[in-house]
Design an enzyme around this catalytic site. Structure first.
Site, PDB file in Angstrom:
ATOM      1  N   ARG A 126      -1.567  31.461  -4.259  1.00 22.01           N
ATOM      2  CA  ARG A 126      -0.527  30.560  -3.758  1.00 22.01           C
ATOM      3  C   ARG A 126      -0.861  29.144  -4.154  1.00 22.01           C
ATOM      4  O   ARG A 126      -1.956  28.669  -3.874  1.00 22.01           O
ATOM      5  CB  ARG A 126      -0.485  30.599  -2.219  1.00 22.01           C
ATOM      6  CG  ARG A 126       0.173  31.755  -1.649  1.00 22.01           C
ATOM      7  CD  ARG A 126       0.659  31.505  -0.224  1.00 22.01           C
ATOM      8  NE  ARG A 126      -0.261  30.827   0.681  1.00 22.01           N
ATOM      9  CZ  ARG A 126       0.010  30.570   1.928  1.00 22.01           C
ATOM     10  NH1 ARG A 126       1.187  30.906   2.434  1.00 22.01           N
ATOM     11  NH2 ARG A 126      -0.846  29.974   2.710  1.00 22.01           N
ATOM     12  N   THR A 137       3.166  23.910  -3.139  1.00 25.16           N
ATOM     13  CA  THR A 137       4.514  24.488  -3.104  1.00 25.16           C
ATOM     14  C   THR A 137       4.549  25.788  -2.306  1.00 25.16           C
ATOM     15  O   THR A 137       5.615  26.250  -1.910  1.00 25.16           O
ATOM     16  CB  THR A 137       4.998  24.814  -4.529  1.00 25.16           C
ATOM     17  OG1 THR A 137       4.136  25.827  -5.067  1.00 25.16           O
ATOM     18  CG2 THR A 137       4.957  23.601  -5.432  1.00 25.16           C
ATOM     19  N   ASP A 142      -7.928  32.451   6.342  1.00 21.46           N
ATOM     20  CA  ASP A 142      -7.749  32.802   4.933  1.00 21.46           C
ATOM     21  C   ASP A 142      -8.426  34.149   4.656  1.00 21.46           C
ATOM     22  O   ASP A 142      -9.658  34.246   4.645  1.00 21.46           O
ATOM     23  CB  ASP A 142      -8.356  31.703   4.047  1.00 21.46           C
ATOM     24  CG  ASP A 142      -8.009  31.921   2.582  1.00 21.46           C
ATOM     25  OD1 ASP A 142      -8.289  33.025   2.062  1.00 21.46           O
ATOM     26  OD2 ASP A 142      -7.451  31.008   1.958  1.00 21.46           O
ATOM     27  N   ASP A 153     -10.955  34.367   1.621  1.00 19.80           N
ATOM     28  CA  ASP A 153     -12.220  33.668   1.891  1.00 19.80           C
ATOM     29  C   ASP A 153     -13.079  34.459   2.874  1.00 19.80           C
ATOM     30  O   ASP A 153     -14.305  34.505   2.747  1.00 19.80           O
ATOM     31  CB  ASP A 153     -11.952  32.267   2.457  1.00 19.80           C
ATOM     32  CG  ASP A 153     -11.575  31.276   1.360  1.00 19.80           C
ATOM     33  OD1 ASP A 153     -11.898  31.546   0.189  1.00 19.80           O
ATOM     34  OD2 ASP A 153     -10.950  30.250   1.675  1.00 19.80           O
TER      35      ASP A 153
HETATM   36  C1  PRP Z   1      -3.133  34.971   0.375  1.00 22.90           C
HETATM   37  C2  PRP Z   1      -2.845  36.394   0.787  1.00 22.90           C
HETATM   38  C3  PRP Z   1      -1.533  36.685   0.125  1.00 22.90           C
HETATM   39  C4  PRP Z   1      -0.838  35.355   0.208  1.00 22.90           C
HETATM   40  C5  PRP Z   1       0.135  35.400   1.347  1.00 22.90           C
HETATM   41  O1  PRP Z   1      -3.636  34.949  -0.917  1.00 22.90           O
HETATM   42  O2  PRP Z   1      -3.866  37.302   0.441  1.00 22.90           O
HETATM   43  O3  PRP Z   1      -1.635  37.115  -1.207  1.00 22.90           O
HETATM   44  O4  PRP Z   1      -1.838  34.372   0.465  1.00 22.90           O
HETATM   45  O5  PRP Z   1       0.870  34.238   1.410  1.00 22.90           O
HETATM   46  P1  PRP Z   1       2.438  34.197   1.093  1.00 22.90           P
HETATM   47  O6  PRP Z   1       3.050  35.354   1.835  1.00 22.90           O
HETATM   48  O7  PRP Z   1       2.847  32.864   1.644  1.00 22.90           O
HETATM   49  O8  PRP Z   1       2.630  34.300  -0.390  1.00 22.90           O
HETATM   50  P2  PRP Z   1      -4.115  33.583  -1.621  1.00 22.90           P
HETATM   51  O9  PRP Z   1      -3.002  32.981  -2.389  1.00 22.90           O
HETATM   52  O10 PRP Z   1      -4.803  32.713  -0.615  1.00 22.90           O
HETATM   53  O11 PRP Z   1      -5.142  34.107  -2.718  1.00 22.90           O
HETATM   54  P3  PRP Z   1      -6.497  34.940  -2.563  1.00 22.90           P
HETATM   55  O12 PRP Z   1      -6.113  36.357  -2.262  1.00 22.90           O
HETATM   56  O13 PRP Z   1      -7.116  34.788  -3.899  1.00 22.90           O
HETATM   57  O14 PRP Z   1      -7.323  34.329  -1.455  1.00 22.90           O
HETATM   58  N1  URA Z   2      -2.881  33.618   3.319  1.00 25.13           N
HETATM   59  C1  URA Z   2      -3.936  33.881   4.137  1.00 25.13           C
HETATM   60  O1  URA Z   2      -5.014  34.317   3.681  1.00 25.13           O
HETATM   61  N2  URA Z   2      -3.781  33.641   5.457  1.00 25.13           N
HETATM   62  C2  URA Z   2      -2.644  33.198   5.968  1.00 25.13           C
HETATM   63  O2  URA Z   2      -2.564  33.013   7.202  1.00 25.13           O
HETATM   64  C3  URA Z   2      -1.560  32.938   5.104  1.00 25.13           C
HETATM   65  C4  URA Z   2      -1.704  33.174   3.784  1.00 25.13           C
END
Ligand code: PRP
Ligand code: URA
Length: 210
Positions: free
Chosen positions: A105, A109, A201, A204
Site C-alpha cells: 500500500r 494514497t 501492521d 511487520d
Molecule cells: C497490508 C495487508 C494488506 C493491505 C490491506 O499490506 O497485508 O495487503 O495492507 O490494506 P488495504 O485493504 O487498505 O489495501 P501492506 O501494504 O502493509 O504490505 P505488507 O504485506 O508487505 O506488509
Molecule cells: N494493513 C495492516 O497490516 N493493518 C491494518 O490495520 C491495515 C492495513
C-alpha cells in the site's frame, strides 16, 4: 447480488484472534497464531468442495466412501503478510498449488502498488483462495481479485483474519461474485487506513520488521 461474508463464529478463532491483537504477543507466537487461524478459516472456506465416492477396503469389509472430487485448488497470498497464511491452508489442502501476488500500500494514497506476480500455469482452471490477514480499505484485495480475473479465474474466494466494514463494502461492490471468509469484522478504519481495534501492521508483526 453481493458476495456472502462468512464471519467465523467459533470460540477457538475468537480466542486466538484476541491473543493476536495483543501488542505484547511475540513474533513467534503471532506467526504461529496466524497460521493456526488460517487453518481454521480454511476449514470453512472449503466446506463446499465437491465430493465423489470411491471403493475402500477397511479391515472389516469393502465399502463406498466419500472423497474430494479432485477439483483443482490454488492458494494465492498477497505478499508480504499473506505468506503467513499459506502454511495453514496447505495443512488442510496439501495438494494445492501456490501463486504469489506482490502488492504494497502506498502509505499516502493507500492505493496498492504491484511488484510481483507468479501463478501456476493452469490457474484459470483452479478454485482460487486469495489470502491476506487484513482487509482494510479493500484496495489490495480488490486489485488482487482483478488480477486473478485477468488470468481467467472464475471461482475466487477471499480469506482474511480481520476485515473493516469499508473493505467488505468495496469488495462487494467491485467483485460481487467473490465470497469473503473472515475471522472477525472490526469497527472501522482510522485516518491512516488501519483497522480499529485491529492488530496493527500484520506484515511487520509476522516478520518482525518493526
Ligand atoms: C497490508 C495487508 C494488506 C493491505 C490491506 O499490506 O497485508 O495487503 O495492507 O490494506 P488495504 O485493504 O487498505 O489495501 P501492506 O501494504 O502493509 O504490505 P505488507 O504485506 O508487505 O506488509
Ligand atoms: N494493513 C495492516 O497490516 N493493518 C491494518 O490495520 C491495515 C492495513
Amino acid at each position: 447480488m453481493n458476495g456472502k461474508v462468512h464471519v467465523m463464529d467459533h470460540p477457538l478463532v475468537a480466542h486466538k484472534l484476541t491473543i493476536l491483537r495483543d501488542k505484547n504477543t511475540s513474533v513467534k507466537d503471532f506467526r504461529e497464531l496466524v497460521s493456526e487461524i488460517g487453518m481454521l478459516i480454511t476449514y470453512e472456506a472449503t466446506r463446499d468442495l465437491p465430493l465423489t465416492t470411491c471403493e475402500v477396503e477397511t479391515p472389516i469389509c469393502k465399502t463406498t466412501a466419500p472423497m474430494l472430487k479432485g477439483k483443482k485448488f490454488a492458494v494465492v497470498p498477497i505478499l508480504r503478510a499473506g505468506l503467513g497464511l499459506v502454511d495453514g491452508v496447505l495443512r488442510m489442502v496439501p495438494s494445492a498449488r501456490v501463486g504469489h501476488i506482490g502488492l504494497y500500500r502506498n502509505e499516502e494514497t493507500l492505493e496498492p502498488v504491484k511488484y510481483f506476480c507468479k501463478m501456476p500455469k493452469d490457474v484459470a482452471e483452479r478454485e482460487v483462495l486469495i489470502v491476506d490477514p487484513m482487509l482494510a480499505t479493500g484496495g489490495s484485495a480488490e486489485a488482487a481479485i482483478g488480477f486473478m480475473k485477468e488470468y481467467g479465474c472464475t471461482s475466487i474466494k477471499l480469506m482474511v483474519l480481520l476485515a473493516a466494514p469499508e473493505g467488505i463494502e468495496r469488495i462487494q461492490k467491485s467483485h460481487p461474485d467473490v465470497d469473503i471468509y473472515c475471522g472477525a469484522v472490526d469497527e472501522r478504519l482510522n485516518e491512516n487506513g488501519y483497522i480499529v481495534p485491529g492488530l496493527g501492521d500484520a506484515g511487520d508483526r509476522i516478520f518482525g520488521t518493526k
